[in-house]
Design a protein around this motif. Structure first.
Motif, PDB file in Angstrom:
ATOM      1  N   UNK A   3       0.843  -1.194   0.000  1.00 22.58           N
ATOM      2  CA  UNK A   3       0.000   0.000   0.000  1.00 22.58           C
ATOM      3  C   UNK A   3       0.877   1.243   0.000  1.00 22.58           C
ATOM      4  N   UNK A   4       0.254   2.398   0.228  1.00 22.54           N
ATOM      5  CA  UNK A   4       1.009   3.639   0.379  1.00 22.54           C
ATOM      6  C   UNK A   4       1.392   3.886   1.828  1.00 22.54           C
ATOM      7  N   UNK A   5       1.389   2.806   2.617  1.00 20.11           N
ATOM      8  CA  UNK A   5       1.870   2.847   4.007  1.00 20.11           C
ATOM      9  C   UNK A   5       3.079   1.915   4.094  1.00 20.11           C
ATOM     10  N   UNK A   6       4.223   2.471   4.449  1.00 18.60           N
ATOM     11  CA  UNK A   6       5.428   1.660   4.623  1.00 18.60           C
ATOM     12  C   UNK A   6       5.589   1.403   6.110  1.00 18.60           C
ATOM     13  N   UNK A   7       5.579   0.110   6.500  1.00 22.76           N
ATOM     14  CA  UNK A   7       5.621  -0.252   7.917  1.00 22.76           C
ATOM     15  C   UNK A   7       6.131  -1.676   8.060  1.00 22.76           C
ATOM     16  N   UNK A   8       6.110  -2.206   9.272  1.00 23.13           N
ATOM     17  CA  UNK A   8       6.767  -3.481   9.570  1.00 23.13           C
ATOM     18  C   UNK A   8       6.224  -4.661   8.790  1.00 23.13           C
ATOM     19  N   UNK A   9       4.955  -4.631   8.366  1.00 22.89           N
ATOM     20  CA  UNK A   9       4.390  -5.733   7.591  1.00 22.89           C
ATOM     21  C   UNK A   9       4.486  -5.521   6.081  1.00 22.89           C
ATOM     22  N   UNK A  10       4.924  -4.345   5.673  1.00 17.39           N
ATOM     23  CA  UNK A  10       5.092  -4.046   4.250  1.00 17.39           C
ATOM     24  C   UNK A  10       6.220  -3.011   4.157  1.00 17.39           C
ATOM     25  N   UNK A  11       7.448  -3.492   4.213  1.00 13.99           N
ATOM     26  CA  UNK A  11       8.599  -2.616   4.418  1.00 13.99           C
ATOM     27  C   UNK A  11       9.029  -1.846   3.173  1.00 13.99           C
ATOM     28  N   UNK A  12       8.566  -2.270   2.005  1.00 13.64           N
ATOM     29  CA  UNK A  12       8.969  -1.582   0.776  1.00 13.64           C
ATOM     30  C   UNK A  12       7.744  -1.141  -0.008  1.00 13.64           C
ATOM     31  N   UNK A  13       7.723   0.121  -0.396  1.00 13.13           N
ATOM     32  CA  UNK A  13       6.625   0.647  -1.196  1.00 13.13           C
ATOM     33  C   UNK A  13       6.638  -0.015  -2.577  1.00 13.13           C
ATOM     34  N   UNK A  14       5.450  -0.234  -3.183  1.00 14.41           N
ATOM     35  CA  UNK A  14       5.394  -0.899  -4.495  1.00 14.41           C
ATOM     36  C   UNK A  14       6.269  -0.231  -5.552  1.00 14.41           C
ATOM     37  N   UNK A  15       6.493   1.074  -5.447  1.00 12.75           N
ATOM     38  CA  UNK A  15       7.325   1.782  -6.415  1.00 12.75           C
ATOM     39  C   UNK A  15       8.799   1.448  -6.275  1.00 12.75           C
ATOM     40  N   UNK A  16       9.178   0.915  -5.106  1.00 17.49           N
ATOM     41  CA  UNK A  16      10.579   0.647  -4.817  1.00 17.49           C
ATOM     42  C   UNK A  16      11.351   1.879  -4.382  1.00 17.49           C
TER      43      UNK A  16
END
Length: 224
Positions: free
Chosen positions: A90-103
């Motif tokens: 998502x557009x939230x970078x946090x412990x469960x999704x550490x990398x934004x889709x854009x990189x």
């Protein structure tokens, strides 16, 4: 020399007051803190105090559009333990999704104690500002204390907290030191700062706004 910001102060990230430009191809947003360690009581020995008691602070970056809204809430997936995880990619970078889709935005790690070298960051969020899509107008940086309310842990128990911005050449552009404040007692979330576009240039604002909640979703809801 880096600018030491006051609460509410805004600076240009592009160049300093001498007109020298910074390299924003990759900016490190470093966050640091120490946990106030209590001194032994009358019946306690120094060995009774655990200097590495878990005190888990988690960093977040919210990527917002020109209306200060998060437009991509990602998806729900199952992690390696079979547990469902929301807001993935998502557009939230946090412990469960550490990398934004854009990189172009990512979180480097998770310090659970606040222990370590006082001159090193406890957590870092890396942002390639010059490569970020123009649809993103602001990035909000915040920290929450994991299960802070349950464990009776709050920002009144944290000292030497700061956020800083460092350019791709390792030059510290700005630093915001969070002063000890009794109003932080009982507050488990801190909105540290934000980076935002103005006239196609990036600026950085020190915020230092404390919230009672220890659940970042409560803050997230104000941006959707």
């Amino acid at each position: 020399m880096a600018i030491n910001l006051e609460k509410g102060q805004t600076i240009d990230l592009q160049k300093n007051d001498k007109g020298e430009s910074y390299d924003l191809s990759q900016v490190t947003i470093g966050l640091g803190w120490d946990v106030k360690r209590k001194t032994p009581g009358f019946l306690e020995k120094p060995s009774d105090i655990n200097p590495n008691e878990e005190f888990d602070l988690d960093a977040f970056a919210f990527l917002l559009d020109d209306n200060d809204r998060i437009t991509n809430l990602g998806k729900t997936v199952k992690n390696t333990s079979g547990k469902e995880v929301a807001l993935y990619e998502s557009d939230i970078v946090f412990f469960n999704s550490k990398r934004h889709p854009s990189g172009n935005v990512w979180l480097t790690g998770d310090n659970k104690t606040g222990a370590g070298d006082a001159n090193s960051d406890d957590e870092q969020i890396i942002v390639k500002l010059n490569h970020l899509d123009s649809k993103y107008h602001k990035i909000v940086f915040l920290v929450t204390i994991y299960q802070g309310q349950k464990n009776n842990q709050h920002f009144g128990m944290v000292e030497n907290a700061y956020i800083r911005a460092v350019d791709a050449q390792g030059i510290e552009i700005a630093r915001f030191n969070l002063s000890d404040d009794n109003s932080f007692n009982g507050k488990c979330c801190m909105i540290f700062a934000e980076a935002y576009r103005k006239l196609n240039e990036w600026r950085f604002r020190a915020i230092g706004e404390a919230k009672t909640t220890d659940n970042f979703v409560d803050i997230l809801k104000t941006y959707i």
